[in-house]
Enzyme design. Structure first.
Site, PDB file in Angstrom:
ATOM      1  CB  SER A   1     -30.541  29.141 -17.443  1.00 21.25           C
ATOM      2  OG  SER A   1     -29.302  29.368 -18.070  1.00 21.25           O
TER       3      SER A   1
HETATM    4  N1  SAH Z   1     -28.426  31.309 -22.362  1.00 23.41           N
HETATM    5  C1  SAH Z   1     -28.551  29.900 -22.671  1.00 23.41           C
HETATM    6  C2  SAH Z   1     -27.843  29.053 -21.632  1.00 23.41           C
HETATM    7  C3  SAH Z   1     -26.750  28.305 -22.289  1.00 23.41           C
HETATM    8  S1  SAH Z   1     -25.594  27.447 -21.277  1.00 23.41           S
HETATM    9  C4  SAH Z   1     -29.993  29.512 -22.859  1.00 23.41           C
HETATM   10  O1  SAH Z   1     -30.886  30.327 -22.614  1.00 23.41           O
HETATM   11  O2  SAH Z   1     -30.251  28.369 -23.304  1.00 23.41           O
HETATM   12  C5  SAH Z   1     -24.130  28.382 -21.591  1.00 23.41           C
HETATM   13  C6  SAH Z   1     -23.666  28.471 -23.004  1.00 23.41           C
HETATM   14  O3  SAH Z   1     -22.476  29.252 -23.005  1.00 23.41           O
HETATM   15  C7  SAH Z   1     -23.307  27.142 -23.650  1.00 23.41           C
HETATM   16  O4  SAH Z   1     -24.040  26.972 -24.816  1.00 23.41           O
HETATM   17  C8  SAH Z   1     -21.807  27.282 -23.934  1.00 23.41           C
HETATM   18  O5  SAH Z   1     -21.396  26.636 -25.121  1.00 23.41           O
HETATM   19  C9  SAH Z   1     -21.648  28.782 -24.034  1.00 23.41           C
HETATM   20  N2  SAH Z   1     -20.284  29.279 -23.820  1.00 23.41           N
HETATM   21  C10 SAH Z   1     -19.372  28.897 -22.885  1.00 23.41           C
HETATM   22  N3  SAH Z   1     -18.237  29.607 -23.023  1.00 23.41           N
HETATM   23  C11 SAH Z   1     -18.426  30.465 -24.061  1.00 23.41           C
HETATM   24  C12 SAH Z   1     -17.616  31.454 -24.696  1.00 23.41           C
HETATM   25  N4  SAH Z   1     -16.360  31.712 -24.290  1.00 23.41           N
HETATM   26  N5  SAH Z   1     -18.139  32.132 -25.725  1.00 23.41           N
HETATM   27  C13 SAH Z   1     -19.390  31.885 -26.171  1.00 23.41           C
HETATM   28  N6  SAH Z   1     -20.202  30.966 -25.617  1.00 23.41           N
HETATM   29  C14 SAH Z   1     -19.742  30.262 -24.568  1.00 23.41           C
END
Ligand code: SAH
Length: 216
Positions: A63
């Site tokens: 993000s």
């Molecule tokens: N917080 C992260 C942002 C990641 S983007 C950072 O600081 O880099 C969002 C993430 O959510 C992705 O990696 C995606 O695979 C995950 N995601 C989406 N749906 C999900 C679910 N149901 N359970 C766990 N992770 C999920």
């Protein structure tokens, strides 16, 4: 790039966040403690301290720093708090949380991302983070209830199972809206059996997807 250059860029990033309205010195100093260049692939290292989201593996994104700061500020974390994050991704947001909370639990549906984030936490000595591969939409019932919950992928609506894992007086912050469309950050405050929802900033996140990823 030499580490001194990263430090300079980090300071510029913090000043930029402050000028965009992030007031909490606790949040700003937690962000300052996390070397964002270690959370992106070498190809994106030069942009690591720009205020933008960047691609990570498995078609996901780390993000934008402003959004990390904004959501973290809305969470208003206390140093005794137990925090749950859904969507570990690179692990950057969890690392920021680890400097503010007592314990951080983080769930990711891609094994590859969870493993790499876990290696970063170990390298940085962030021993108060526990990660799990699984479906974050179900929360983490064995560890519930939580003082704070943050979801870093966009849900179509606020998931009931997650808000029910909040303690009384707890706060959840998450993006809500259609995949690929306009989403808004929503802050949920639990007051007994009532959940007060407040709509905030417009954002764009990757979608929250049900189930564990079949692909690694
Ligand atoms: N917080 C992260 C942002 C990641 S983007 C950072 O600081 O880099 C969002 C993430 O959510 C992705 O990696 C995606 O695979 C995950 N995601 C989406 N749906 C999900 C679910 N149901 N359970 C766990 N992770 C999920």
């Amino acid at each position: 790039m030499a580490s001194g250059e990263f430090q300079l860029k980090q300071i510029e990033l913090i000043m930029g966040l402050r000028s965009r309205g992030i007031r909490s010195t606790k949040v700003l100093s937690a962000i300052e403690k996390v070397p964002r260049h270690l959370f992106v692939s070498p190809a994106f290292e030069a942009q690591a301290y720009a205020d933008t989201s960047l691609p990570i593996e498995c078609g996901q994104t780390i993000s934008q720093p402003f959004v990390v700061a904004y959501m973290t500020e809305l969470l208003n974390i206390g140093d005794r708090d137990k925090v749950l994050e859904i969507g570990t991704g690179s692990g950057y947001q969890a690392a920021v949380l680890s400097h503010l909370a007592r314990r951080v639990y983080t769930i990711e549906r891609y094994r590859t991302l969870a493993r790499e984030a876990g290696e970063r936490f170990a390298d940085l000595g962030l021993s108060n983070i526990t990660g799990m591969v699984g479906d974050g939409m179900r929360g983490w019932p064995e560890q519930a209830p939580f003082d704070r919950i943050i979801v870093t992928a966009a849900a179509e609506e606020v998931p009931d199972e997650l808000q029910n894992q909040l303690k009384d007086g707890g706060i959840m912050v998450l993006p809500v809206g259609p995949a690929g469309g306009v989403q808004h950050i929503v802050r949920v405050m639990r007051e007994g059996d009532n959940f007060v929802h407040e709509q905030k900033l417009a954002v764009r996140f990757v979608p929250l997807v049900k189930g564990r990823a079949q692909q690694l």
